[in-house]
Design a protein around this motif. Structure first.
Motif, PDB file in Angstrom:
ATOM      1  N   ARG A  28      21.083 -99.571 -42.077  1.00  0.00           N
ATOM      2  CA  ARG A  28      21.213 -98.126 -41.979  1.00  0.00           C
ATOM      3  C   ARG A  28      20.382 -97.634 -40.807  1.00  0.00           C
ATOM      4  NH1 ARG A  28      18.938 -94.488 -46.646  1.00  0.00           N
ATOM      5  NH2 ARG A  28      17.170 -94.372 -45.273  1.00  0.00           N
ATOM      6  N   LYS A  29      20.956 -96.771 -39.998  1.00  0.00           N
ATOM      7  CA  LYS A  29      20.265 -96.237 -38.825  1.00  0.00           C
ATOM      8  C   LYS A  29      19.450 -95.020 -39.228  1.00  0.00           C
ATOM      9  CE  LYS A  29      21.134 -94.244 -34.307  1.00  0.00           C
ATOM     10  NZ  LYS A  29      21.177 -92.807 -34.318  1.00  0.00           N
ATOM     11  N   ARG A  30      18.201 -94.967 -38.789  1.00  0.00           N
ATOM     12  CA  ARG A  30      17.364 -93.799 -39.053  1.00  0.00           C
ATOM     13  C   ARG A  30      17.786 -92.673 -38.137  1.00  0.00           C
ATOM     14  NH1 ARG A  30      11.889 -94.888 -41.484  1.00  0.00           N
ATOM     15  NH2 ARG A  30      11.658 -92.754 -40.849  1.00  0.00           N
ATOM     16  N   ARG A  31      17.755 -91.460 -38.672  1.00  0.00           N
ATOM     17  CA  ARG A  31      18.140 -90.298 -37.882  1.00  0.00           C
ATOM     18  C   ARG A  31      16.902 -89.559 -37.401  1.00  0.00           C
ATOM     19  NH1 ARG A  31      22.250 -86.789 -41.166  1.00  0.00           N
ATOM     20  NH2 ARG A  31      20.463 -86.648 -42.516  1.00  0.00           N
ATOM     21  N   THR A  32      17.007 -88.960 -36.240  1.00  0.00           N
ATOM     22  CA  THR A  32      15.916 -88.162 -35.710  1.00  0.00           C
ATOM     23  C   THR A  32      15.925 -86.796 -36.370  1.00  0.00           C
ATOM     24  OG1 THR A  32      17.257 -87.252 -33.925  1.00  0.00           O
ATOM     25  CG2 THR A  32      16.093 -89.334 -33.469  1.00  0.00           C
ATOM     26  N   LYS A  33      14.841 -86.050 -36.183  1.00  0.00           N
ATOM     27  CA  LYS A  33      14.773 -84.698 -36.744  1.00  0.00           C
ATOM     28  C   LYS A  33      15.883 -83.827 -36.166  1.00  0.00           C
ATOM     29  CE  LYS A  33       9.882 -84.528 -37.855  1.00  0.00           C
ATOM     30  NZ  LYS A  33       8.606 -83.868 -37.607  1.00  0.00           N
ATOM     31  N   ALA A  34      16.153 -83.994 -34.894  1.00  0.00           N
ATOM     32  CA  ALA A  34      17.196 -83.196 -34.247  1.00  0.00           C
ATOM     33  C   ALA A  34      18.566 -83.497 -34.866  1.00  0.00           C
ATOM     34  CB  ALA A  34      17.227 -83.474 -32.751  1.00  0.00           C
ATOM     35  N   GLU A  35      18.830 -84.779 -35.146  1.00  0.00           N
ATOM     36  CA  GLU A  35      20.105 -85.132 -35.759  1.00  0.00           C
ATOM     37  C   GLU A  35      20.214 -84.564 -37.167  1.00  0.00           C
ATOM     38  OE1 GLU A  35      21.101 -89.434 -33.687  1.00  0.00           O
ATOM     39  OE2 GLU A  35      19.689 -89.371 -35.359  1.00  0.00           O
ATOM     40  N   MET A  36      19.118 -84.604 -37.929  1.00  0.00           N
ATOM     41  CA  MET A  36      19.142 -84.053 -39.291  1.00  0.00           C
ATOM     42  C   MET A  36      19.326 -82.540 -39.257  1.00  0.00           C
ATOM     43  SD  MET A  36      16.424 -86.394 -41.442  1.00  0.00           S
ATOM     44  CE  MET A  36      14.999 -86.007 -40.463  1.00  0.00           C
ATOM     45  N   GLU A  37      18.678 -81.858 -38.317  1.00  0.00           N
ATOM     46  CA  GLU A  37      18.821 -80.403 -38.200  1.00  0.00           C
ATOM     47  C   GLU A  37      20.255 -80.043 -37.812  1.00  0.00           C
ATOM     48  OE1 GLU A  37      18.042 -76.558 -38.612  1.00  0.00           O
ATOM     49  OE2 GLU A  37      16.633 -78.145 -39.121  1.00  0.00           O
ATOM     50  N   ALA A  38      20.844 -80.820 -36.900  1.00  0.00           N
ATOM     51  CA  ALA A  38      22.230 -80.576 -36.500  1.00  0.00           C
ATOM     52  C   ALA A  38      23.174 -80.764 -37.688  1.00  0.00           C
ATOM     53  CB  ALA A  38      22.619 -81.502 -35.354  1.00  0.00           C
ATOM     54  N   ALA A  39      22.902 -81.759 -38.507  1.00  0.00           N
ATOM     55  CA  ALA A  39      23.737 -81.994 -39.686  1.00  0.00           C
ATOM     56  C   ALA A  39      23.608 -80.840 -40.672  1.00  0.00           C
ATOM     57  CB  ALA A  39      23.350 -83.312 -40.359  1.00  0.00           C
ATOM     58  N   ARG A  40      22.379 -80.343 -40.868  1.00  0.00           N
ATOM     59  CA  ARG A  40      22.176 -79.203 -41.773  1.00  0.00           C
ATOM     60  C   ARG A  40      22.906 -77.964 -41.254  1.00  0.00           C
ATOM     61  NH1 ARG A  40      16.498 -79.710 -41.443  1.00  0.00           N
ATOM     62  NH2 ARG A  40      16.097 -81.674 -42.407  1.00  0.00           N
ATOM     63  N   THR A  41      22.838 -77.737 -39.957  1.00  0.00           N
ATOM     64  CA  THR A  41      23.508 -76.585 -39.362  1.00  0.00           C
ATOM     65  C   THR A  41      25.014 -76.698 -39.538  1.00  0.00           C
ATOM     66  OG1 THR A  41      21.740 -76.420 -37.734  1.00  0.00           O
ATOM     67  CG2 THR A  41      23.780 -75.260 -37.231  1.00  0.00           C
ATOM     68  N   ALA A  42      25.548 -77.905 -39.337  1.00  0.00           N
ATOM     69  CA  ALA A  42      26.987 -78.116 -39.501  1.00  0.00           C
ATOM     70  C   ALA A  42      27.395 -77.903 -40.956  1.00  0.00           C
ATOM     71  CB  ALA A  42      27.366 -79.518 -39.046  1.00  0.00           C
ATOM     72  N   GLU A  43      26.588 -78.374 -41.898  1.00  0.00           N
ATOM     73  CA  GLU A  43      26.891 -78.180 -43.311  1.00  0.00           C
ATOM     74  C   GLU A  43      26.864 -76.703 -43.678  1.00  0.00           C
ATOM     75  OE1 GLU A  43      24.090 -80.554 -45.436  1.00  0.00           O
ATOM     76  OE2 GLU A  43      25.032 -82.435 -44.861  1.00  0.00           O
ATOM     77  N   ALA A  44      25.892 -75.978 -43.126  1.00  0.00           N
ATOM     78  CA  ALA A  44      25.792 -74.550 -43.414  1.00  0.00           C
ATOM     79  C   ALA A  44      27.005 -73.812 -42.841  1.00  0.00           C
ATOM     80  CB  ALA A  44      24.504 -73.981 -42.848  1.00  0.00           C
ATOM     81  N   ALA A  45      27.450 -74.214 -41.665  1.00  0.00           N
ATOM     82  CA  ALA A  45      28.612 -73.576 -41.049  1.00  0.00           C
ATOM     83  C   ALA A  45      29.877 -73.847 -41.860  1.00  0.00           C
ATOM     84  CB  ALA A  45      28.799 -74.070 -39.620  1.00  0.00           C
ATOM     85  N   GLU A  46      29.985 -75.041 -42.417  1.00  0.00           N
ATOM     86  CA  GLU A  46      31.143 -75.375 -43.241  1.00  0.00           C
ATOM     87  C   GLU A  46      31.121 -74.604 -44.552  1.00  0.00           C
ATOM     88  OE1 GLU A  46      31.188 -79.567 -43.794  1.00  0.00           O
ATOM     89  OE2 GLU A  46      31.587 -79.995 -41.693  1.00  0.00           O
ATOM     90  N   ALA A  47      29.934 -74.340 -45.071  1.00  0.00           N
ATOM     91  CA  ALA A  47      29.806 -73.656 -46.360  1.00  0.00           C
ATOM     92  C   ALA A  47      30.127 -72.169 -46.245  1.00  0.00           C
ATOM     93  CB  ALA A  47      28.404 -73.838 -46.923  1.00  0.00           C
ATOM     94  N   GLU A  48      29.937 -71.581 -45.068  1.00  0.00           N
ATOM     95  CA  GLU A  48      30.195 -70.153 -44.891  1.00  0.00           C
ATOM     96  C   GLU A  48      31.699 -69.915 -44.820  1.00  0.00           C
ATOM     97  OE1 GLU A  48      28.172 -68.629 -41.489  1.00  0.00           O
ATOM     98  OE2 GLU A  48      26.233 -69.341 -42.183  1.00  0.00           O
ATOM     99  N   PRO A  49      32.178 -68.905 -45.527  1.00  0.00           N
ATOM    100  CA  PRO A  49      33.613 -68.602 -45.440  1.00  0.00           C
ATOM    101  C   PRO A  49      33.937 -68.009 -44.071  1.00  0.00           C
ATOM    102  CG  PRO A  49      32.497 -66.975 -46.816  1.00  0.00           C
ATOM    103  CD  PRO A  49      31.487 -68.035 -46.465  1.00  0.00           C
ATOM    104  N   THR A  50      35.013 -68.511 -43.460  1.00  0.00           N
ATOM    105  CA  THR A  50      35.393 -68.029 -42.137  1.00  0.00           C
ATOM    106  C   THR A  50      36.613 -67.131 -42.184  1.00  0.00           C
ATOM    107  OG1 THR A  50      36.713 -70.028 -41.805  1.00  0.00           O
ATOM    108  CG2 THR A  50      34.441 -70.061 -40.996  1.00  0.00           C
ATOM    109  N   ASP A  51      37.227 -67.007 -43.343  1.00  0.00           N
ATOM    110  CA  ASP A  51      38.450 -66.239 -43.475  1.00  0.00           C
ATOM    111  C   ASP A  51      38.167 -64.998 -44.313  1.00  0.00           C
ATOM    112  OD1 ASP A  51      41.759 -66.978 -44.807  1.00  0.00           O
ATOM    113  OD2 ASP A  51      41.052 -65.392 -43.492  1.00  0.00           O
TER     114      ASP A  51
END
Length: 151
Positions: free
Chosen positions: A48-71
């Motif tokens: 398993r590859k370790r992720r950097t803080k920047a990669e984890m923050e980007a993943a959290r941001t992407a998850e938050a964007a997916e969770a927000e309704p866009t329609d």
């Protein structure tokens, strides 16, 4: 070292126990081969590859964007007419106040920090009440602009 002990009332009891043990041990060779196969499969898997803080923050941001309704349409296709409540501004943290205060002190305006705290009647940034933190940040921002203008 493996040691086995058999006890019984008669030789028939001991013979039965030995036969049961032999049968169990016979199945162990099958299990050993299976376990060896598991080890081989595990060795083939990449680590398993370790992720950097920047990669984890980007993943959290992407998850938050997916969770927000866009329609903004309802089930029947019409746009939603219900007014949305404005989001309450986030309450600044003590760390936010400390960062802004440090920035002012480094800019050569420690008196701005002291005067702002004195106006609130507190001795340190961690004593600023939550409802006044936004005001303190605004005062620090104005003092920062004034300090930058003088420099």
């Amino acid at each position: 070292m493996i040691e086995m002990k058999f006890t019984g009332e008669s030789m028939d009891d001991i013979a039965t126990q030995i036969a049961d043990a032999a049968q169990s041990l016979g199945g162990m060779s099958d299990r050993a081969e299976t376990n060896a196969g598991d080890d081989a499969q595990t060795a083939d898997k990449p680590k398993r590859k370790r992720r950097t803080k920047a990669e984890m923050e980007a993943a959290r941001t992407a998850e938050a964007a997916e969770a927000e309704p866009t329609d903004d349409t309802s089930d029947d296709g019409d746009t939603a007419d219900a007014p949305t409540e404005p989001e309450a501004p986030a309450v600044p943290t003590v760390d936010d106040l400390k960062a802004a205060g440090k920035k002012l002190v480094e800019a050569g305006a420690p008196e701005a920090v002291k005067s702002t705290l004195a106006a609130l009647g507190v001795a340190k940034l961690s004593d600023v009440p939550e409802d006044k933190r936004a005001d303190v940040l605004a005062a620090f921002a104005k003092a920062w602009e004034d300090a930058a203008a003088l420099a």
